[in-house]
Design a protein around this motif. Structure first.
Motif, PDB file in Angstrom:
ATOM      1  N   ASP A 338       3.040 -19.777 -19.918  1.00 23.40           N
ATOM      2  CA  ASP A 338       3.615 -19.557 -18.593  1.00 23.40           C
ATOM      3  C   ASP A 338       4.527 -20.707 -18.199  1.00 23.40           C
ATOM      4  OD1 ASP A 338       1.960 -21.544 -16.728  1.00 23.40           O
ATOM      5  OD2 ASP A 338       0.511 -20.583 -18.056  1.00 23.40           O
ATOM      6  N   MET A 547       0.122 -18.068 -10.413  1.00 23.63           N
ATOM      7  CA  MET A 547      -0.354 -17.053 -11.356  1.00 23.63           C
ATOM      8  C   MET A 547      -1.091 -15.926 -10.616  1.00 23.63           C
ATOM      9  SD  MET A 547       0.878 -18.132 -14.157  1.00 23.63           S
ATOM     10  CE  MET A 547       2.133 -19.178 -13.383  1.00 23.63           C
ATOM     11  N   ASN A 551       0.005 -12.059 -10.820  1.00 24.79           N
ATOM     12  CA  ASN A 551      -0.966 -11.037 -11.241  1.00 24.79           C
ATOM     13  C   ASN A 551      -1.101  -9.939 -10.192  1.00 24.79           C
ATOM     14  OD1 ASN A 551      -1.612 -12.204 -13.721  1.00 24.79           O
ATOM     15  ND2 ASN A 551      -3.231 -13.471 -12.852  1.00 24.79           N
ATOM     16  N   GLU A 552      -1.136 -10.326  -8.923  1.00 23.76           N
ATOM     17  CA  GLU A 552      -1.242  -9.345  -7.852  1.00 23.76           C
ATOM     18  C   GLU A 552       0.014  -8.463  -7.793  1.00 23.76           C
ATOM     19  OE1 GLU A 552      -4.143 -11.493  -4.561  1.00 23.76           O
ATOM     20  OE2 GLU A 552      -1.986 -11.890  -4.482  1.00 23.76           O
ATOM     21  N   TYR A 567      -6.919  -3.546 -15.545  1.00 25.12           N
ATOM     22  CA  TYR A 567      -6.972  -4.368 -14.345  1.00 25.12           C
ATOM     23  C   TYR A 567      -8.171  -5.300 -14.417  1.00 25.12           C
ATOM     24  CZ  TYR A 567      -3.525  -1.053 -12.728  1.00 25.12           C
ATOM     25  OH  TYR A 567      -2.389  -0.294 -12.638  1.00 25.12           O
ATOM     26  N   ARG A 568      -8.032  -6.408 -13.728  1.00 28.73           N
ATOM     27  CA  ARG A 568      -9.137  -7.361 -13.614  1.00 28.73           C
ATOM     28  C   ARG A 568      -9.839  -7.032 -12.309  1.00 28.73           C
ATOM     29  NH1 ARG A 568     -12.258 -10.538 -16.911  1.00 28.73           N
ATOM     30  NH2 ARG A 568     -12.847 -12.482 -15.899  1.00 28.73           N
ATOM     31  N   TYR A 648      -5.207  -6.429  -8.571  1.00 28.16           N
ATOM     32  CA  TYR A 648      -5.234  -7.637  -9.388  1.00 28.16           C
ATOM     33  C   TYR A 648      -5.333  -7.244 -10.855  1.00 28.16           C
ATOM     34  CZ  TYR A 648      -5.907 -12.553 -10.470  1.00 28.16           C
ATOM     35  OH  TYR A 648      -5.718 -13.828 -10.936  1.00 28.16           O
ATOM     36  N   THR A 649      -4.629  -7.987 -11.695  1.00 30.25           N
ATOM     37  CA  THR A 649      -4.698  -7.771 -13.136  1.00 30.25           C
ATOM     38  C   THR A 649      -4.536  -9.118 -13.825  1.00 30.25           C
ATOM     39  OG1 THR A 649      -3.840  -6.426 -14.956  1.00 30.25           O
ATOM     40  CG2 THR A 649      -2.210  -7.383 -13.479  1.00 30.25           C
ATOM     41  N   HIS A 650      -4.569  -9.115 -15.140  1.00 30.18           N
ATOM     42  CA  HIS A 650      -4.284 -10.316 -15.921  1.00 30.18           C
ATOM     43  C   HIS A 650      -2.981 -10.079 -16.684  1.00 30.18           C
ATOM     44  CE1 HIS A 650      -8.415 -12.544 -16.137  1.00 30.18           C
ATOM     45  NE2 HIS A 650      -7.731 -12.789 -15.046  1.00 30.18           N
ATOM     46  N   PHE A 651      -1.951 -10.796 -16.272  1.00 31.03           N
ATOM     47  CA  PHE A 651      -0.604 -10.658 -16.819  1.00 31.03           C
ATOM     48  C   PHE A 651      -0.115 -11.962 -17.432  1.00 31.03           C
ATOM     49  CE2 PHE A 651       3.815 -11.679 -15.355  1.00 31.03           C
ATOM     50  CZ  PHE A 651       4.536 -10.870 -16.220  1.00 31.03           C
ATOM     51  N   THR A 652      -0.715 -13.076 -17.075  1.00 30.60           N
ATOM     52  CA  THR A 652      -0.106 -14.388 -17.281  1.00 30.60           C
ATOM     53  C   THR A 652      -0.505 -15.124 -18.562  1.00 30.60           C
ATOM     54  OG1 THR A 652      -1.842 -15.309 -15.857  1.00 30.60           O
ATOM     55  CG2 THR A 652       0.259 -14.767 -14.825  1.00 30.60           C
ATOM     56  N   ASP A 660      -3.964  -8.961 -21.287  1.00 31.54           N
ATOM     57  CA  ASP A 660      -2.629  -9.310 -20.796  1.00 31.54           C
ATOM     58  C   ASP A 660      -1.557  -8.649 -21.653  1.00 31.54           C
ATOM     59  OD1 ASP A 660      -4.661 -11.349 -20.184  1.00 31.54           O
ATOM     60  OD2 ASP A 660      -3.058 -12.312 -19.056  1.00 31.54           O
TER      61      ASP A 660
END
Length: 804
Positions: A338, A547, A551-552, A567-568, A648-652, A660
């Motif tokens: 990142d 971050m 993610n949001e 999604y987280r 919310y998710t994990h993208f980073t 991700d």
């Protein structure tokens, strides 16, 4: 014009069928797709459920699988259903367990014979299995049992007996204990209520086909399990090599004696002496079944990627190489996934009526460009699920050529990225979001400590005893010059935006856990020579806030477009857990206000605010964390309770987390407009169920491995200090003793009830305390001086005593 291809047109239908046939052929050649096992497993589960009590023969299932084109995956699906206690092979027919009166659970052998069946959501003991009814089951096995009819056996009253040393269920021990305890009446006291009996119907899965342990010279014919909870007795052959003091992996023979928990080792693999640097890492990896070496195929695939992005890779991307960009990571970090760019907007700069604010760009390594779905790299990453980080090394999810090379956002080189552009108002409100595939060139790599020194970390959010910025307490100016004016301004803008985002997140009820952790200090040989407290400074806080915002934003974009992704999620705690938490907090004089219905995170935020800066702050934060459910991955966006976030998710972090990578692919589909067809989407969503489950499992495995190794290194550091006195805090109270965390070492030791020789103590479960007849009370969060009575490094156990 509507597109009705494939509907009512024989030629089109033939073409579609041909395409499906080619797709199946391609899939067979590729081996599989991540999550494919979940699709077939779900279909087989439905088949067996529909078949009822009579079930289906293997021939029936083979015929179905051949028709569906999944014959090569049927055996794996049946094995997974068996391991999940969903299906069982009985009298040569496959039956859904839900159509039987059998109960599934894990066997926990008892020192005095027989075993408990651990079942239910909390894994509590629900049945007692007499030794004569264990059949071939052994400690740790997953079994099906049939509850017995009629009266319960008096023997079933033996629920986790304690030995004389105070350790639960270890047996043996010499000498008469001088300290005694009795449990007060009432629910949850740990009293020995009788359990109903059951008999084993079938062993569904062995708890261990191989086991990691060490060979003690005092017991040369036995392999002592590395897992201190294991009750397996592993007997070694007389012809074994001389491995006294070594760790080894033993493959277990199927010659267990009914109810004994004793097995023989068929083969023995030497893992080395604990005195050899690196042995502890190897032991932990083997114990948790975490692969270290990459397959030849994945290494070859990684080596086949270019050393740097090519012109054709960059073509069509947003060129952001002129944008001021930095990375901020830890001192020892090698994979940088990142980077950030941020500018301060003046009023009216972008458009009329714009009041100014901040433009944040979060750049994340475009791993998906180099790791196509279904390829050997993708499947290797899926199997691993996540990178694992130890004090002296990392076990990456992707080969080093990618994780530390082509995908790492190193300074001064071109890198492919997925960029999230986020526009914020002067008050930190998100005004707009955009996403693109980009090419960037980081200007500089900063470490957290560097940024903290530059921004004068003490007193900043994220530092100890930090206070939010306010007009009455203006931010301190930069202490050091960054050198480059544009990076100087970037860091100033980042600091100011971070404060706004943190304030807004706090106002909505987001819970901020700042639990101290210990980092081990290693010498050049990898030997632990000290412990230092982990620090969370302003730089950590900046990256964390940015971050979270990215993610949001990505989650909101995917949800709005109804694009299938992962999604987280973090769901609301059960009210019963909140009530239990309140019972923990009341003796400490800390109220927990619960509304009649909603359990808003702000209730917990208020508790943390009350104890901020007080000695019990860390302990209370730990209690709250334990009361919550785990955050997991899910194909449905169900919100994140602790963050008070609806999406919310994990993208980073696609370099180190497989979910991700899934999210990046979803965002790419959305940006390209290449959406999945209805049929393909239905199959993909079924795959996502399995991917989410697998990713959550591998994440827990990595966490346990990291925690175990850190604990082991600390305990080995303490081994030479037996007899010394330490200060600590009570973290647990049980009938057999109390657990105390040693200050500065972040590990718990057990102070057995036998060591409390000054009084006769009563265990009061509801108040979580031991009360002595002479008036002394030992309870949660109490400060206590203890003596380190003994250290068992191999079993990672500390036994404490009272100072002389």
């Amino acid at each position: 014009m509507s597109n009705n291809s494939g509907r009512g047109d024989p030629g089109a239908k033939k073409a579609v069928n041909g395409a499906e046939s080619k797709a199946k052929s391609k899939r067979r050649k590729a081996g599989r797709l991540a999550g494919d096992e979940g699709v077939v497993r779900a279909e087989v589960e439905l088949l067996l459920d529909a078949a009822g009590r009579k079930g289906l023969s293997r021939a029936d299932l083979d015929a179905w699988a051949a028709e569906r084109g999944v014959a090569d995956r049927l055996a794996d699906a049946l094995a997974r259903l068996t391991a999940a206690a969903v299906a069982v092979l009985w009298n040569r027919r496959w039956i859904s367990v839900r159509h039987t009166d059998w109960i599934a659970g894990k066997v926990r052998a008892q020192a005095r014979g027989g075993a408990l069946l651990l079942s239910g959501a909390a894994g509590e003991a629900s049945y007692f299995i007499p030794a004569a009814k264990l059949e071939a089951a052994r400690d740790g096995d997953l079994v099906l049992v049939r509850p017995s009819r009629g009266a319960r056996s008096a023997r079933s009253a033996r629920s986790a007996p304690s030995d004389r040393s105070g350790r639960p269920g270890r047996g043996g021990g010499g000498g008469r204990p001088r300290g005694r305890t009795r449990a007060s009446s009432g629910p949850g006291t740990g009293g020995r209520g009788r359990l109903p009996e059951a008999s084993v119907v079938k062993v569904l899965a062995r708890g261990a086909k191989e086991i990691v342990g060490f060979i003690d010279s005092k017991r040369p014919r036995e392999l002592v399990p590395f897992d201190s909870r294991s009750r397996l007795k592993v007997t070694l052959d007389e012809s074994r090599p001389d491995l006294d003091g070594h760790f080894a992996v033993a493959s277990l023979e199927e010659n267990v004696r009914s109810g004994s928990g004793r097995v023989s080792a068929a083969q023995l693999e030497d893992l080395g002496s604990i005195d050899q640097p690196g042995t502890d890492v190897v032991v932990v990896l083997r114990h948790f079944e975490i692969p270290e070496a990459f397959s030849a195929g994945s290494l070859a695939a990684a080596a086949g990627r270019p050393a740097e992005p090519r012109a054709e890779d960059i073509s069509g991307r947003n060129d952001l190489r002129a944008m001021a960009t930095i990375t901020i990571d830890g001192e020892s970090a090698r994979d940088f996934d990142d980077a950030i760019s941020i500018t301060r907007r003046r009023a009216g700069e972008r458009r009329a009526g714009d009041d100014g604010g901040f433009d944040l760009a979060v750049h994340i390594a475009d791993v998906a460009h180099y790791v196509p779905e279904g390829g050997v790299l993708d499947l290797e990453a899926y199997d691993r699920g996540t990178s694992v980080y130890f004090p002296d090394r990392a076990i990456p999810m992707l080969p080093e050529a990618l994780s530390n090379g082509l995908c790492s956002l190193k300074p001064g080189v071109d890198r492919l990225a997925m960029t999230a552009f986020l526009e914020f108002s002067p008050s930190g409100e998100l005004l707009g979001r955009e996403f693109c595939e980009s090419v960037i060139r980081s200007d500089r790599r900063f470490t957290y400590d560097e940024v903290s020194r530059i921004l004068d970390g003490p007193g900043e959010p994220g530092a100890k005893n930090a206070r939010p910025a306010s007009p009455a307490r203006p931010a301190r100016p930069l202490r050091d010059s960054v050198g480059d004016p544009k990076l100087h301004e970037l860091l100033l803008a980042a600091r100011d935006l971070m404060r706004l985002l943190l304030r807004r997140r706090t106002e909505r009820g987001s819970i901020d856990f700042d639990l101290p952790e210990g980092d081990v200090i290693l010498d050049t040989e990898g030997v632990t020579i000290g412990i230092k407290p982990g620090e969370r400074n302003i730089a950590h806080r900046m990256i964390e806030e940015f971050m979270i915002a990215a993610n949001e934003a990505v989650a909101a974009e995917l949800v709005g477009a109804e694009e299938p992704a992962l999604y987280r999620i973090h769901t609301e705690p059960d009210r019963a857990r909140f009530e239990e938490l309140r019972s923990f907090l009341e003796p400490l004089g800390i109220p927990l206000e619960l509304g009649p219905e909603e359990l808003h995170p702000s209730h917990l935020q208020e508790v943390l605010r009350r104890v901020e800066g007080h000695p019990e702050e860390t302990f209370v934060a730990t209690l709250i964390l334990r009361a919550m459910k785990r955050a997991v991955y899910d194909p449905e966006c169900k919100g994140h309770y602790a963050l008070a976030s609806r999406t919310y998710t994990h993208f980073t972090s696609p370099i180190r987390r497989y979910p991700d990578l899934i999210v990046h692919r979803a965002l790419k589909r959305l940006l390209s407009g290449k959406r999945l067809s209805a049929d393909a989407e239905a199959v993909y969503r079924a795959r996502l169920e399995a991917i989410a489950e697998h990713a959550s499992t591998t994440e827990r495995r990595a966490e346990r491995a990291e925690r175990t190794l850190l604990q082991w290194k600390v305990i080995r550091l303490l081994a030479p200090r037996e007899g010394e006195v330490f200060s600590g805090r009570v973290t647990g109270v049980q009938t057999f003793g109390i657990f105390v965390e040693l200050d500065g070492y972040y590990v718990d030791g057990l102070l057995p009830i036998a060591a409390l020789t000054d009084d006769y103590y009563t265990f009061e479960a509801e108040q979580h305390r031991l009360v002595g007849r002479k008036g002394r009370i030992l309870r949660l969060a109490d400060r206590l001086d203890v003596k380190l009575a003994s250290v068992e490094p191999m079993r990672r156990l500390l036994t404490l005593g009272l100072p002389d």
